[in-house]
Design a protein around this motif. Structure first.
Motif, short mmCIF file in Angstrom:
data_model
loop_
_atom_site.label_atom_id
_atom_site.label_comp_id
_atom_site.label_asym_id
_atom_site.label_seq_id
_atom_site.Cartn_x
_atom_site.Cartn_y
_atom_site.Cartn_z
N LEU A 362 0.71 -1.50 -0.03
CA LEU A 362 0.15 -0.13 -0.11
C LEU A 362 0.83 1.32 -0.06
N LYS A 363 2.08 1.23 0.80
CA LYS A 363 2.94 2.48 1.03
C LYS A 363 3.80 2.78 -0.34
N ARG A 364 3.86 1.66 -1.09
CA ARG A 364 4.69 2.04 -2.18
C ARG A 364 4.21 1.56 -3.63
N ALA A 365 2.86 1.01 -3.60
CA ALA A 365 2.25 0.71 -4.95
C ALA A 365 2.36 1.79 -5.94
N HIS A 366 2.21 3.08 -5.59
CA HIS A 366 2.17 4.19 -6.65
C HIS A 366 3.52 4.28 -7.25
N LYS A 367 4.47 4.07 -6.58
CA LYS A 367 5.71 4.06 -6.91
C LYS A 367 6.22 3.14 -8.01
N VAL A 368 5.62 1.91 -7.74
CA VAL A 368 6.06 0.69 -8.57
C VAL A 368 5.27 0.64 -9.89
N SER A 369 3.97 0.82 -9.85
CA SER A 369 3.16 0.88 -11.06
C SER A 369 1.66 1.56 -10.86
N LEU A 370 1.80 2.36 -11.93
CA LEU A 370 0.30 3.23 -11.60
C LEU A 370 -0.90 2.26 -11.92
N LYS A 371 -0.61 1.42 -13.04
CA LYS A 371 -1.85 0.39 -13.46
C LYS A 371 -2.08 -0.50 -12.21
N GLY A 372 -0.82 -1.04 -11.69
CA GLY A 372 -0.94 -2.05 -10.34
C GLY A 372 -1.87 -1.17 -9.30
N THR A 373 -1.27 -0.18 -9.13
CA THR A 373 -2.05 0.64 -7.93
C THR A 373 -3.47 0.83 -8.11
N ILE A 374 -3.81 1.25 -9.44
CA ILE A 374 -5.30 1.23 -9.82
C ILE A 374 -6.30 -0.01 -9.58
N ILE A 375 -5.44 -0.99 -10.03
CA ILE A 375 -5.93 -2.39 -9.78
C ILE A 375 -6.42 -2.88 -8.42
#
Length: 575
Positions: A362-375
């Motif tokens: 949750l803390k780093r998802a937006h840094k790893v992948s925007l698409k993955g974060t949205i999913i």
């Protein structure tokens, strides 16, 4: 393959101590999950005993501890609520029937060796799903935490009634809930080595409630029936059978995911390798028996498994010992739990919900992948407010579509059409010389890698952009797999070239690729003597065809002219 798990007495002390320790850890959680599910605390105990014993005996992970878990409890809560609302008389029995069905589904998955496919889903979906379950578990504990009964309507009902609940806080029960959380969160690590914080919180919370709030009306567990459970025979109604099967499949699938993820953690700690399919069979037997005895469904529990391994357990004897110790509690000591406040159990369950949240991702998802974060957040939202099956289904569908799109984009780069010796593909000096001799009248249509359906657009695009030529060479030398959609796209390219009077040669179509072309009837556009194993030979034939068109002579297969007796059909096509 042995039916039972690996059990020996070479590590007797470690296994017995592991079983005792995990039994102490499991007791407060089993009670908390039983209350949270709506089936009652004794259902949590029965689930811990049945699933724990049979999963340890028949499973495929020696050190795995199986018991009611947060995710399984969340789903069971929804099932109990739905079944009792639709059928007040038999709803609870129907809910336990769903647990039996979940066990049967797990046995089915194990027997047909589907274990390796169960967890074959993107991490963003798993993370969002598990975090959503954590949020549900937290929300469902708000009412008992503040000393109020759970409102109807599940999560949505709790959210809608939140303002009312907060205005009717019972100070005594809220203090007990806060005390429970404080003990679990802030207990020193030195003490945690000797006593699980959940058990310490349970004991201290109960003692405080009796000493300081003895005259206050506090909701407690009250009487728990001791003795062996009464068997719950499968119960269903014709109108509900479809819903029950779907719920059973969902519960079984969740149990598989929860268990196999925990088994992977056990493998990393013990440097061993679990048997996925055997583990699913053991879990299925445990859940079937648990439902038959009126117990909660269970799965591999991460915390219990880690504690078991850290205390020295090495075989399934530890899990069996733990189940037998809890059975003693159920048979002769259940009445000592009747004074436990519901707010204390709510605090314990709330902490489990917090732990289920995938804070790391949750803390780093937006840094790893925007698409993955949205999913992930989409699955989390759907899990909490819509439906568990919908959440996983939508998440996996979108994630797979995005993955296929990306793979297709990468694979499309390996679909190339060239007419001269450029650097688009790697050619030998002889191949470059032959291609140059074609004076732009030879088109080399090169494909590489698995031709999945997503690549068909690239094939069609290259097909549409093909320049005028006399000969089309379709090079499949580096294609290990040819999908149906891609085959149709190649067929269109070959068919159009043939109708336009071009000669079509195919290179490297062997094994499964050759059989796929034959099944589609593509060979009707390509004479047998225009099938080649080697690209050089195909280019030689193409040059001869180009020259024949310029001179007006008729050329039969080059091999038949230059290699008398060397039938192209006799080439050993690669498999």
């Amino acid at each position: 393959m042995s039916l039972t798990n690996s059990i020996n007495f070479n590590n007797l002390r470690g296994d017995l101590f592991g079983g005792l320790t995990t039994a102490i850890v499991s007791l407060p959680l089993a009670l908390a999950f039983g209350v949270a599910s709506g089936a009652g605390p004794v259902a949590g105990l029965y689930g811990a005993v049945c699933v724990g014993f049979f999963a340890a005996l028949f499973g495929g992970t020696p050190t795995l501890i199986s018991e009611p878990t947060g995710p399984m409890t969340v789903v069971m809560t929804a099932i109990v609520s739905s079944m009792t609302a639709n059928n007040p008389e038999n709803g609870l029995a129907m809910a336990f029937t769903v647990v039996m069905l979940a066990g049967l589904f797990q046995i089915f998955f194990g027997v047909f060796k589907l274990g390796k496919y169960i967890t074959l889903m993107p991490y963003s979906v798993i993370s969002g799903f598990m975090s959503g379950i954590g949020v549900i578990l937290i929300i469902l504990q708000i009412a008992p935490f503040v000393g109020q009964p759970n409102p109807k309507g599940g999560v949505l009902g709790m959210v809608q009634n939140l303002p009312v609940l907060l205005t009717k806080i019972n100070p005594a029960e809220t203090i007990l809930g806060v005390l429970t959380l404080a003990i679990i969160f802030f207990m020193p690590s030195k003490i945690k080595r000797y006593a699980p914080p959940q058990l310490v919180a349970l004991i201290i919370g109960t003692v405080v409630s009796l000493v300081f709030f003895g005259n206050v009306d506090i909701r407690r567990i009250n009487d728990i029936p001791m003795g062996l459970p009464k068997l719950v025979l499968p119960t269903f109604t014709p109108s509900q059978i479809t819903v029950m099967i779907i719920d059973g499949a969902m519960l079984g699938m969740l149990g598989c995911i929860d268990t196999l993820l925990t088994a992977v953690i056990a493998d990393s700690l013990t440097r061993t390798e679990h048997k996925s399919d055997k583990e699913l069979i053991g879990q299925g037997i445990g859940n079937f028996v648990s439902g038959l005895c009126g117990g909660l469904p269970g799965a591999g529990a991460t915390m219990g498994t880690v504690v078991n391994i850290q205390t020295g357990a090495q075989t399934a004897l530890s899990g069996i010992t733990r189940a037998l110790i809890l059975l003693v509690v159920v048979l002769w000591a259940a009445n000592i739990t009747e004074y436990i406040p519901m707010a204390v159990l709510a605090g314990i369950a709330l902490k489990v919900g917090i732990d289920i949240l995938d804070w790391s991702f949750l803390k780093r998802a937006h840094k790893v992948s925007l698409k993955g974060t949205i999913i992930m957040y989409g699955v989390l939202f759907l899990t909490v407010f819509v439906d568990l099956i919908v959440a996983v289904g939508v998440g996996v569908f979108i994630a797979n579509i995005l993955t296929i799109d990306r793979l297709s984009e990468l694979q499309a780069q390996e679909v190339k059409t060239i007419s001269d010796a450029d650097d688009a593909i790697v050619l030998s000096d002889e191949e470059k010389r032959l291609l140059d001799q074609g004076n732009g009248r030879i088109l080399l249509f090169y494909l590489s890698g698995p031709m999945i359906f997503g690549v068909s657009k690239a094939i069609a695009r290259e097909h549409s952009a093909m320049a005028d030529s006399d000969v089309l060479i379709v090079d499949l030398s580096d294609v290990p797999m040819l999908g149906v959609t891609a085959s149709l796209a190649i067929e269109n390219a070959i068919k159009d070239a043939s109708e336009q009077g071009r000669q079509v040669l195919i290179v490297g179509a062997g094994g499964k690729v050759k059989r796929r072309l034959e099944k589609f009837g593509i060979m009707r556009f390509v004479p047998t003597h225009y099938m080649f194993v080697d690209r050089v030979e195909a280019l030689k034939q193409a040059v001869a065809l180009v020259k024949s068109n310029q001179t007006g002579t008729d050329v039969v297969g080059l091999n038949s002219l230059t290699n008398q007796g060397n039938d192209p059909d006799s080439y050993a096509y690669p498999n």
